[in-house]
Write an enzyme that holds these catalytic residues in place. Sequence first.
Site, PDB file in Angstrom:
ATOM      1  N   THR A  47       0.817  -1.208   0.000  1.00 51.46           N
ATOM      2  CA  THR A  47       0.000   0.000   0.000  1.00 51.46           C
ATOM      3  C   THR A  47       0.851   1.258   0.000  1.00 51.46           C
ATOM      4  O   THR A  47       0.476   2.281  -0.586  1.00 51.46           O
ATOM      5  CB  THR A  47      -0.936   0.013   1.222  1.00 51.46           C
ATOM      6  OG1 THR A  47      -1.760  -1.147   1.196  1.00 51.46           O
ATOM      7  CG2 THR A  47      -1.828   1.242   1.238  1.00 51.46           C
ATOM      8  N   TYR A  68      -7.734   0.946  -4.310  1.00 52.10           N
ATOM      9  CA  TYR A  68      -6.473   1.397  -4.899  1.00 52.10           C
ATOM     10  C   TYR A  68      -5.720   0.189  -5.439  1.00 52.10           C
ATOM     11  O   TYR A  68      -6.087  -0.965  -5.190  1.00 52.10           O
ATOM     12  CB  TYR A  68      -5.609   2.125  -3.861  1.00 52.10           C
ATOM     13  CG  TYR A  68      -5.222   1.274  -2.680  1.00 52.10           C
ATOM     14  CD1 TYR A  68      -4.037   0.549  -2.654  1.00 52.10           C
ATOM     15  CD2 TYR A  68      -6.065   1.177  -1.574  1.00 52.10           C
ATOM     16  CE1 TYR A  68      -3.699  -0.249  -1.583  1.00 52.10           C
ATOM     17  CE2 TYR A  68      -5.728   0.384  -0.490  1.00 52.10           C
ATOM     18  CZ  TYR A  68      -4.550  -0.329  -0.500  1.00 52.10           C
ATOM     19  OH  TYR A  68      -4.224  -1.125   0.558  1.00 52.10           O
ATOM     20  N   THR A  91       1.122  -4.288   4.373  1.00 46.64           N
ATOM     21  CA  THR A  91       0.864  -4.622   5.777  1.00 46.64           C
ATOM     22  C   THR A  91       0.173  -5.973   5.979  1.00 46.64           C
ATOM     23  O   THR A  91       0.253  -6.547   7.066  1.00 46.64           O
ATOM     24  CB  THR A  91       0.004  -3.536   6.441  1.00 46.64           C
ATOM     25  OG1 THR A  91      -1.246  -3.429   5.747  1.00 46.64           O
ATOM     26  CG2 THR A  91       0.720  -2.202   6.440  1.00 46.64           C
ATOM     27  N   ASP A  92      -0.500  -6.502   4.954  1.00 48.42           N
ATOM     28  CA  ASP A  92      -1.292  -7.714   5.153  1.00 48.42           C
ATOM     29  C   ASP A  92      -0.460  -8.889   5.647  1.00 48.42           C
ATOM     30  O   ASP A  92      -0.904  -9.660   6.505  1.00 48.42           O
ATOM     31  CB  ASP A  92      -2.009  -8.103   3.851  1.00 48.42           C
ATOM     32  CG  ASP A  92      -3.221  -7.240   3.576  1.00 48.42           C
ATOM     33  OD1 ASP A  92      -3.575  -6.425   4.457  1.00 48.42           O
ATOM     34  OD2 ASP A  92      -3.810  -7.374   2.488  1.00 48.42           O
ATOM     35  N   LYS A 106      -0.994  -7.661  13.048  1.00 46.54           N
ATOM     36  CA  LYS A 106      -1.946  -6.706  12.483  1.00 46.54           C
ATOM     37  C   LYS A 106      -3.297  -6.909  13.147  1.00 46.54           C
ATOM     38  O   LYS A 106      -3.791  -8.029  13.237  1.00 46.54           O
ATOM     39  CB  LYS A 106      -2.055  -6.891  10.966  1.00 46.54           C
ATOM     40  CG  LYS A 106      -2.873  -5.802  10.269  1.00 46.54           C
ATOM     41  CD  LYS A 106      -2.833  -5.929   8.757  1.00 46.54           C
ATOM     42  CE  LYS A 106      -3.614  -4.779   8.103  1.00 46.54           C
ATOM     43  NZ  LYS A 106      -3.570  -4.824   6.632  1.00 46.54           N
ATOM     44  N   GLU A 157      -4.254 -29.216  27.643  1.00 48.53           N
ATOM     45  CA  GLU A 157      -5.538 -29.896  27.422  1.00 48.53           C
ATOM     46  C   GLU A 157      -5.391 -31.118  26.517  1.00 48.53           C
ATOM     47  O   GLU A 157      -6.268 -31.971  26.485  1.00 48.53           O
ATOM     48  CB  GLU A 157      -6.541 -28.908  26.834  1.00 48.53           C
ATOM     49  CG  GLU A 157      -6.913 -27.776  27.783  1.00 48.53           C
ATOM     50  CD  GLU A 157      -8.019 -26.907  27.230  1.00 48.53           C
ATOM     51  OE1 GLU A 157      -9.136 -27.415  27.029  1.00 48.53           O
ATOM     52  OE2 GLU A 157      -7.762 -25.707  27.007  1.00 48.53           O
TER      53      GLU A 157
END
Length: 338
Positions: free
Chosen positions: A22, A35, A101-102, A174, A295
């Site tokens: 981005t 975009y 950023t993903d 994120k 567990e």
Amino acid sequence: MCWYALADQQKPKVTILATGGTIAGAAATGTQSGYTSGAVTIDAMLAAVPGIDKIATVKGEQVANVGSQDMSFDILLKVAKRINAIAPNADVNGIVITHGTDTMEESAYFLNLTAKTDKPIVMVGSMRPSTAVSADGPLNLYNAVGVAADPKAKGRGVLVVMNDQIHAAHSLTKTSTTAVETFMSPGRGLVGVASYGKNDWYNSPIWKHTTQSEFDISNVTQLPRVDVIFADVDMPGDLIDASVAKGAKGIVIAGVGNGNMNKAAVDAASRAAKSGVIVVRASRVPTGLVGRNVELDDDKLGFIASYELNPQKARILLALALLKQRSLDDIQKLYDMY
């Protein structure tokens, strides 16, 4: 020699490796949400940051130009090898990687384990494209260069600079789809803060990274397949079976709670483990530790606990671990050390 040439020589030298995202995105208008990622070159990004040449001598290289949803191990191997090639040079004091950023947290963690330098390595991106009103990319990039130029950043592993904050690769995640404050390090907190090229440091990551890391990708061209499977209510086991059938060498279960899963999934995961596929239990919960033998009986079932790593980072570590033959005990120790 004239005084301004001497001043230029004394400035830190920072190389930027651009991969897209981005921060390199563009839209038709400054007020639309849609975009195209990776539409702007590194030269154009640098031109949009006035004064960046005052804090460092900066040069850029375009390694890739993709949205981070399309980031691949091929590109990450290329970036890691490029870092390792240029880091020993005297004219490189720090390295910045621009990235979407993903998947930034995964790429940061991958480079944290494969880059072989204690010089600052800083990843940076943005939540708004370069054409947006109040685009956050230029100041993020300015601050990232300021961190990469800071001698105090040395030896802290790969850092991520976004929204005036400095995060460690191990801990950040994120947390928002669109907000500029999307990155947080909820378990361990910030490494520091960055403000217009000046930094305030809080702590250093405690895990092995970069120069202490045992992972060597210098001759690696492909990583083994590791799948992440999301656990939920009434989860069938056939997705785990399908992953094994498709050739996965490792499976990370994004489990419920403390890395838990229902009986159908446990049975399928146990079959996978008995067939030689490495099964790691992580959690879909944002914070907390996935403990061993809590567990589920990991010793009996042949599972690995991810400890602090979320599913996506647990996958990165497992893919690198599987580059050579290791016992289950050895793999479990990696999740404690890295």
